[in-house]
Enzyme design. Structure first.
Site, PDB file in Angstrom:
ATOM      1  N   HIS A  17     -35.289 -31.190  -6.861  1.00  0.00           N
ATOM      2  CA  HIS A  17     -35.990 -32.131  -5.979  1.00  0.00           C
ATOM      3  C   HIS A  17     -36.822 -33.120  -6.810  1.00  0.00           C
ATOM      4  CE1 HIS A  17     -35.891 -28.661  -2.885  1.00  0.00           C
ATOM      5  NE2 HIS A  17     -35.090 -29.603  -2.411  1.00  0.00           N
ATOM      6  N   LYS A  41     -37.338 -20.990  11.001  1.00  0.00           N
ATOM      7  CA  LYS A  41     -36.380 -20.548   9.981  1.00  0.00           C
ATOM      8  C   LYS A  41     -36.996 -19.512   9.032  1.00  0.00           C
ATOM      9  CE  LYS A  41     -33.177 -23.430   8.178  1.00  0.00           C
ATOM     10  NZ  LYS A  41     -32.797 -24.663   7.429  1.00  0.00           N
ATOM     11  N   ARG A  94     -25.800 -32.966  -5.177  1.00  0.00           N
ATOM     12  CA  ARG A  94     -25.634 -32.195  -6.411  1.00  0.00           C
ATOM     13  C   ARG A  94     -24.173 -32.079  -6.801  1.00  0.00           C
ATOM     14  NH1 ARG A  94     -28.918 -27.399  -3.760  1.00  0.00           N
ATOM     15  NH2 ARG A  94     -27.558 -28.206  -2.140  1.00  0.00           N
ATOM     16  N   SER A 132     -33.226 -24.280  -3.322  1.00  0.00           N
ATOM     17  CA  SER A 132     -34.406 -23.455  -3.008  1.00  0.00           C
ATOM     18  C   SER A 132     -33.963 -22.031  -2.679  1.00  0.00           C
ATOM     19  CB  SER A 132     -35.162 -24.045  -1.812  1.00  0.00           C
ATOM     20  OG  SER A 132     -35.569 -25.353  -2.097  1.00  0.00           O
TER      21      SER A 132
HETATM   22  O1  PNS Z   1     -33.873 -29.555   2.258  1.00  0.00           O
HETATM   23  P1  PNS Z   1     -32.871 -29.513   3.347  1.00  0.00           P
HETATM   24  O2  PNS Z   1     -32.971 -28.208   4.073  1.00  0.00           O
HETATM   25  O3  PNS Z   1     -31.488 -29.817   2.869  1.00  0.00           O
HETATM   26  O4  PNS Z   1     -33.286 -30.670   4.382  1.00  0.00           O
HETATM   27  C1  PNS Z   1     -32.571 -30.858   5.555  1.00  0.00           C
HETATM   28  C2  PNS Z   1     -33.307 -31.828   6.483  1.00  0.00           C
HETATM   29  C3  PNS Z   1     -34.763 -31.429   6.636  1.00  0.00           C
HETATM   30  C4  PNS Z   1     -33.255 -33.219   5.902  1.00  0.00           C
HETATM   31  C5  PNS Z   1     -32.551 -31.776   7.845  1.00  0.00           C
HETATM   32  O5  PNS Z   1     -32.439 -30.449   8.245  1.00  0.00           O
HETATM   33  C6  PNS Z   1     -33.253 -32.562   8.914  1.00  0.00           C
HETATM   34  O6  PNS Z   1     -33.253 -33.782   8.888  1.00  0.00           O
HETATM   35  N1  PNS Z   1     -33.924 -31.838   9.844  1.00  0.00           N
HETATM   36  C7  PNS Z   1     -34.724 -32.433  10.903  1.00  0.00           C
HETATM   37  C8  PNS Z   1     -33.985 -32.388  12.243  1.00  0.00           C
HETATM   38  C9  PNS Z   1     -32.966 -33.492  12.335  1.00  0.00           C
HETATM   39  O7  PNS Z   1     -33.273 -34.665  12.231  1.00  0.00           O
HETATM   40  N2  PNS Z   1     -31.704 -33.068  12.514  1.00  0.00           N
HETATM   41  C10 PNS Z   1     -30.594 -33.987  12.624  1.00  0.00           C
HETATM   42  C11 PNS Z   1     -30.165 -34.499  11.265  1.00  0.00           C
HETATM   43  S1  PNS Z   1     -28.878 -35.622  11.438  1.00  0.00           S
END
Ligand code: PNS
Length: 163
Positions: A17, A41, A94, A132
């Protein structure tokens, strides 16, 4: 003003990150590291703990003049991005395996908020396997994660797990 968000769970922040923050920040004047409040979660760290760790770590990052802000959000990333008046959502890729998930999210976010573009950056190859989830698993089972997560994160994980 070029303003972006870098959204994620950051449970916890990894050096992967940080690599994305380093690479993307010189492209913007301000970037909000947006920590998803995803209590359902069962994260290892509360959203407050994740934000505090990131705030402690960010001053060490060379940003090329970009102001870094740490904030948390719940709900849709697209809604938070709109509220924050950003023009871009930053995400790191990645490996090819990330692409499909990221493409779906980028297209959905664009449908939800057509004025905001997702900007993808390729993580440094040395972090191509760092997540993570993997860091938590290896650390919990006693494996070495040195060099893959910031020292502050390792110390906090040690405290959290009573190690
Ligand atoms: O670090 P991560 O877990 O890969 O992040 C994922 C994240 C937080 C970017 C994604 O889960 C997200 O945007 N969650 C918020 C809910 C949302 O907007 N969902 C629709 C995405 S198109």
């Amino acid at each position: 003003m070029r303003r972006a968000i870098f959204p994620g769970s950051f449970d916890p922040l990894t050096n992967g990150h940080l690599d994305i923050i380093k690479r993307s920040s010189p492209l913007f004047d301000e970037m909000v590291v947006a920590v998803l409040d995803n209590a359902d979660k069962h994260p290892m760290f509360t959203v407050e703990e994740r934000c505090a760790m990131i705030r402690d770590i960010l001053p060490t990052v060379e940003t090329g003049g970009c102001k870094l802000i740490v904030d948390s959000f719940s709900g849709l990333t697209a809604d938070f991005a709109r509220e924050q008046k950003v023009t871009a959502i930053v995400r790191g890729i990645r490996a090819v395996s990330d692409y499909e998930y990221e493409l779906r999210m980028a297209l959905m976010n664009r449908r939800l908020e057509p004025t905001i573009e997702t900007v993808f950056l390729m993580a440094g190859e040395e972090y191509s396997y760092v997540s993570s989830t993997l860091m938590k698993q290896v650390f919990e089972l006693g494996g070495r994660v040195e060099g893959l997560i910031p020292q502050i994160v390792e110390t906090q994980m040690r405290k959290k797990l009573g190690k």
